[in-house]
Scaffold this motif. Structure first.
Motif, PDB file in Angstrom:
ATOM      1  N   VAL A  64       8.430  -0.749  -2.385  1.00 21.95           N
ATOM      2  CA  VAL A  64       7.113  -0.164  -2.641  1.00 21.95           C
ATOM      3  C   VAL A  64       7.326   1.318  -2.916  1.00 21.95           C
ATOM      4  O   VAL A  64       7.931   2.036  -2.093  1.00 21.95           O
ATOM      5  CB  VAL A  64       6.170  -0.335  -1.431  1.00 21.95           C
ATOM      6  N   ASN A  65       6.854   1.805  -4.078  1.00 26.64           N
ATOM      7  CA  ASN A  65       7.035   3.225  -4.360  1.00 26.64           C
ATOM      8  C   ASN A  65       5.841   4.038  -3.877  1.00 26.64           C
ATOM      9  O   ASN A  65       4.843   3.481  -3.394  1.00 26.64           O
ATOM     10  CB  ASN A  65       7.317   3.467  -5.853  1.00 26.64           C
ATOM     11  N   GLU A  66       5.944   5.333  -3.994  1.00 22.85           N
ATOM     12  CA  GLU A  66       4.938   6.223  -3.423  1.00 22.85           C
ATOM     13  C   GLU A  66       3.567   6.099  -4.084  1.00 22.85           C
ATOM     14  O   GLU A  66       2.561   6.555  -3.539  1.00 22.85           O
ATOM     15  CB  GLU A  66       5.428   7.679  -3.515  1.00 22.85           C
ATOM     16  N   SER A  67       3.511   5.475  -5.248  1.00 25.44           N
ATOM     17  CA  SER A  67       2.210   5.254  -5.900  1.00 25.44           C
ATOM     18  C   SER A  67       1.595   3.908  -5.499  1.00 25.44           C
ATOM     19  O   SER A  67       0.476   3.596  -5.910  1.00 25.44           O
ATOM     20  CB  SER A  67       2.371   5.310  -7.425  1.00 25.44           C
ATOM     21  N   GLY A  68       2.322   3.121  -4.704  1.00 24.82           N
ATOM     22  CA  GLY A  68       1.822   1.832  -4.263  1.00 24.82           C
ATOM     23  C   GLY A  68       2.279   0.657  -5.101  1.00 24.82           C
ATOM     24  O   GLY A  68       2.014  -0.494  -4.749  1.00 24.82           O
ATOM     25  N   ARG A  69       2.965   0.917  -6.197  1.00 21.21           N
ATOM     26  CA  ARG A  69       3.487  -0.173  -7.025  1.00 21.21           C
ATOM     27  C   ARG A  69       4.697  -0.788  -6.329  1.00 21.21           C
ATOM     28  O   ARG A  69       5.487  -0.081  -5.699  1.00 21.21           O
ATOM     29  CB  ARG A  69       3.874   0.322  -8.414  1.00 21.21           C
TER      30      ARG A  69
ATOM     31  N   ASP B  98       0.851  -1.185   0.000  1.00 25.62           N
ATOM     32  CA  ASP B  98       0.000   0.000   0.000  1.00 25.62           C
ATOM     33  C   ASP B  98       0.884   1.232   0.000  1.00 25.62           C
ATOM     34  O   ASP B  98       1.912   1.289   0.689  1.00 25.62           O
ATOM     35  CB  ASP B  98      -0.902  -0.002   1.243  1.00 25.62           C
ATOM     36  N   ALA B  99       0.479   2.239  -0.760  1.00 26.68           N
ATOM     37  CA  ALA B  99       1.264   3.476  -0.820  1.00 26.68           C
ATOM     38  C   ALA B  99       1.372   4.145   0.547  1.00 26.68           C
ATOM     39  O   ALA B  99       2.354   4.849   0.827  1.00 26.68           O
ATOM     40  CB  ALA B  99       0.638   4.446  -1.829  1.00 26.68           C
ATOM     41  N   ASP B 100       0.400   3.927   1.431  1.00 25.91           N
ATOM     42  CA  ASP B 100       0.439   4.536   2.765  1.00 25.91           C
ATOM     43  C   ASP B 100       1.589   4.005   3.601  1.00 25.91           C
ATOM     44  O   ASP B 100       1.947   4.597   4.626  1.00 25.91           O
ATOM     45  CB  ASP B 100      -0.885   4.278   3.503  1.00 25.91           C
ATOM     46  N   TRP B 101       2.162   2.877   3.215  1.00 26.01           N
ATOM     47  CA  TRP B 101       3.276   2.320   3.974  1.00 26.01           C
ATOM     48  C   TRP B 101       4.581   3.086   3.735  1.00 26.01           C
ATOM     49  O   TRP B 101       5.516   2.957   4.503  1.00 26.01           O
ATOM     50  CB  TRP B 101       3.487   0.850   3.583  1.00 26.01           C
ATOM     51  N   VAL B 102       4.640   3.840   2.637  1.00 30.92           N
ATOM     52  CA  VAL B 102       5.852   4.599   2.334  1.00 30.92           C
ATOM     53  C   VAL B 102       5.905   5.832   3.237  1.00 30.92           C
ATOM     54  O   VAL B 102       4.945   6.594   3.325  1.00 30.92           O
ATOM     55  CB  VAL B 102       5.885   5.016   0.853  1.00 30.92           C
ATOM     56  N   ARG B 103       7.033   6.009   3.906  1.00 25.95           N
ATOM     57  CA  ARG B 103       7.196   7.113   4.846  1.00 25.95           C
ATOM     58  C   ARG B 103       7.019   8.455   4.137  1.00 25.95           C
ATOM     59  O   ARG B 103       7.467   8.639   2.998  1.00 25.95           O
ATOM     60  CB  ARG B 103       8.581   7.045   5.490  1.00 25.95           C
ATOM     61  N   LYS B 104       6.338   9.359   4.782  1.00 24.79           N
ATOM     62  CA  LYS B 104       6.067  10.668   4.191  1.00 24.79           C
ATOM     63  C   LYS B 104       7.367  11.341   3.787  1.00 24.79           C
ATOM     64  O   LYS B 104       8.316  11.417   4.558  1.00 24.79           O
ATOM     65  CB  LYS B 104       5.304  11.545   5.188  1.00 24.79           C
TER      66      LYS B 104
END
Length: 565
Positions: free
Chosen positions: A103-108, A52-58
């Motif tokens: 995982v990239n910021e778009s969720g891919r 999920d993209a939400d897993w990528v740190r802000k």
């Protein structure tokens, strides 16, 4: 096999984490909300779970999780190396297995195995064979009938017998499929037998031969141009034979002149031979041309016969092939099919006898397996109930259900399912439909302890195994985790000091705020800090809590960490 290193970058509240682990029991503790679940989240990614993209740190472009797994020199790990190599991920004898997920910021997301790009499905298949997570929302294996069947066979010592049943079923199924295919083919052949015989008779009657069509086409060309060829060959003969100036007469004169030159000058000796050779060649040509011209006196009806034969071949080509060779090949296939129809009863009878024999042997093997499973099921259930009682589930009733199948399958003659009734008065039901997350973890722990030496999943993760337990039960859970740690690597995320003190390594998860950024960290606790963490879990940093923490740790010295941080 065990997880020796875990690297996490930009995952949720984790900025950068690089932790090394030994085998045995690893406790992970921390305040509620500190981020202990990150160990689960990172392992979920390595197990191929959805990203999920939400897993990528802000503020970061991607999150990375990398796990390094050490393989030992054991038959089980040798088998894992072979399985990896079969999928294109070959490892050296002492090379660790590295799994990586981004995982990239778009969720891919993307994955790699042993340094090579891999599909997420491949990552899941490989990782889930040696990592098992047990938490409130994640019971990978316990609720799967396949795992339950394998667990029973491992406990009963019937793994080899189960394998023989599976192999025997595969042999019988292959034979039965061949028999069914023959039956279906025979019905089709019977329907087309008359057509096949008509086609073969039509081709046979034509008496075709390879190369015939080309010969006929050449003959047709000759016959169609017979008058022109006859006139041309006559002109050639005139040119060769004309009495005054024909080529043969001229060459004869040339021979006389060459002979005269030789009499005067011996250097012209070879000229006579050249003229004689030309004279011989032209004379041969004259003979052939005369013979050819005589053959041009043909029957006018021959052209019609050749054309009719070519038409007959053309009609056969429309039905059976693009050439005479293909038509003859088609006839050979028809003959083979007709032979098959003729020998069908004999062949099918042999297949039926072989199928019956294979099925009889399968039935005997399956019956033996069923008997052994039923005996072992009662013993397994009794031992699991005993373990569950020690783990705070005194009222639980655990049974192993063996339901006969209509027909013996690849797994045997019965459907196997673990059933449990957590509370008195309830009917046993499938585990996944009855037990809570903590109860499921304790059931798993009980099963693992009962069959610890036969379990082939080397890395186990327990979360919320301490839900609803304390005191004596907590000590029992810790004791069993410690026992299981002798043959497995165990990660246990816990709030109970009785469990944490039994670990060989103890990691603390903390959360800090710097400016507007919140960060979660995890570090290995040295002895002094471990006492403080155990004391915190006991209720605070008081002298009494510290003394109790030292008592717990000293009382479990056999479970201390195996290396000094």
């Amino acid at each position: 096999m065990y997880l020796s290193r875990l690297r996490i970058q930009n995952l949720a509240l984790v900025d950068a984490l690089d932790a090394e682990f030994s085998s045995g029991v690893i406790a992970v503790t921390g305040e509620t909300g500190a981020g202990k679940s990150m160990i689960l989240g990172s392992l979920h990614l390595l197990l191929g779970h959805r990203a999920d993209a939400d897993w990528v740190r802000k503020g970061a472009s991607r999150a990375v999780v990398e796990g390094m797994f050490e393989l030992d020199d054991t038959p089980a790990d040798d088998a894992r190396r072979a399985a990896l190599a079969a999928q294109g991920f070959e490892l050296g004898k002492e090379e660790p297995l590295i799994l990586r997920r981004e995982v990239n910021e778009s969720g891919r997301s993307s994955a790699s195995i042993a340094g090579r790009m891999a599909a997420i499905g491949q990552l899941a298949d490989i990782a889930q064979s040696f990592v098992d997570i047990h938490s409130q929302h994640d019971q990978q294996s316990l609720s799967q009938k396949r795992w339950q069947r394998q667990a029973l066979d491992a406990f009963a010592g019937t793994e080899d017998l189960a394998r023989r049943v599976r192999d025997q079923h595969a042999a019988w199924h292959a034979c039965r499929k061949e028999l069914d295919d023959w039956m279906a083919r025979e019905r089709e052949l019977r329907r087309h037998e008359d057509l096949l015989r008509f086609q073969l008779a039509e081709i046979t009657k034509a008496e075709l031969r390879n190369g015939e069509e080309q010969d006929l086409e050449q003959r047709e060309n000759v016959l169609a141009n017979a008058e022109d060829l006859k006139s041309t060959s006559a002109s050639l003969l005139d040119l060769l034979e004309e009495e005054q100036s024909g080529m043969l007469v001229q060459l004869q004169h040339a021979a006389r002149l060459a002979q005269h030159l030789q009499q005067v000058d011996r250097d012209t000796h070879d000229w006579i031979a050249a003229v004689s050779s030309a004279l011989i060649s032209l004379n041969d040509l004259r003979i052939q041309a005369a013979s050819y011209a005589s053959r041009l006196d043909v029957d006018p009806g021959e052209l019609v016969m050749v054309q009719n034969r070519l038409h007959e071949i053309a009609q056969l080509k429309k039905k059976y092939g693009n050439s005479v060779s293909e038509i003859l090949g088609f006839a050979e296939k028809i003959e083979e099919e007709l032979k098959t129809v003729g020998s069908f009863d004999e062949h099918v009878g042999e297949l039926q006898r072989r199928s019956d024999a294979l099925f009889a042997t399968l039935g005997d093997l399956a019956a033996d397996l069923t008997e052994k499973r039923r005996k072992a099921a009662k013993k397994l259930a009794a031992q699991v109930v005993k373990e569950l009682a020690q783990l705070g589930m005194q009222q639980a009733a655990f049974t192993v259900s063996l339901t006969p199948l209509p027909e013996v399958g690849a797994s045997g003659g019965e459907d196997i399912e673990f059933l449990i009734a957590v509370n008195p008065g309830e009917d046993p039901k499938p585990i996944s439909k009855v037990a809570s997350g903590g109860e499921l973890s304790r059931i798993t722990l009980a099963l693992k302890c009962v069959a610890t030496s036969r379990d082939d999943v080397p890395l186990l993760v327990f979360d919320e195994i301490d839900a609803g337990v304390s005191g004596t039960v907590a000590h029992a859970v810790g004791e069993r985790l410690h026992k299981l740690g002798a043959t497995h690597q165990i990660f246990v995320i816990t709030h109970l000091p009785q469990i944490a003190c039994r670990s060989s390594e103890h990691f603390a998860v903390t959360k800090s705020v710097a400016g507007s950024r919140t960060t979660t960290e995890m570090h290995l606790l040295p002895p002094g800090e471990r006492e403080n963490e155990i004391a915190r879990m006991l209720g605070g940093a008081s002298a009494t809590a510290l003394a109790h923490a030292r008592e717990l740790l000293s009382g479990n010295g056999e479970a201390r960490r195996r290396r000094t941080p």
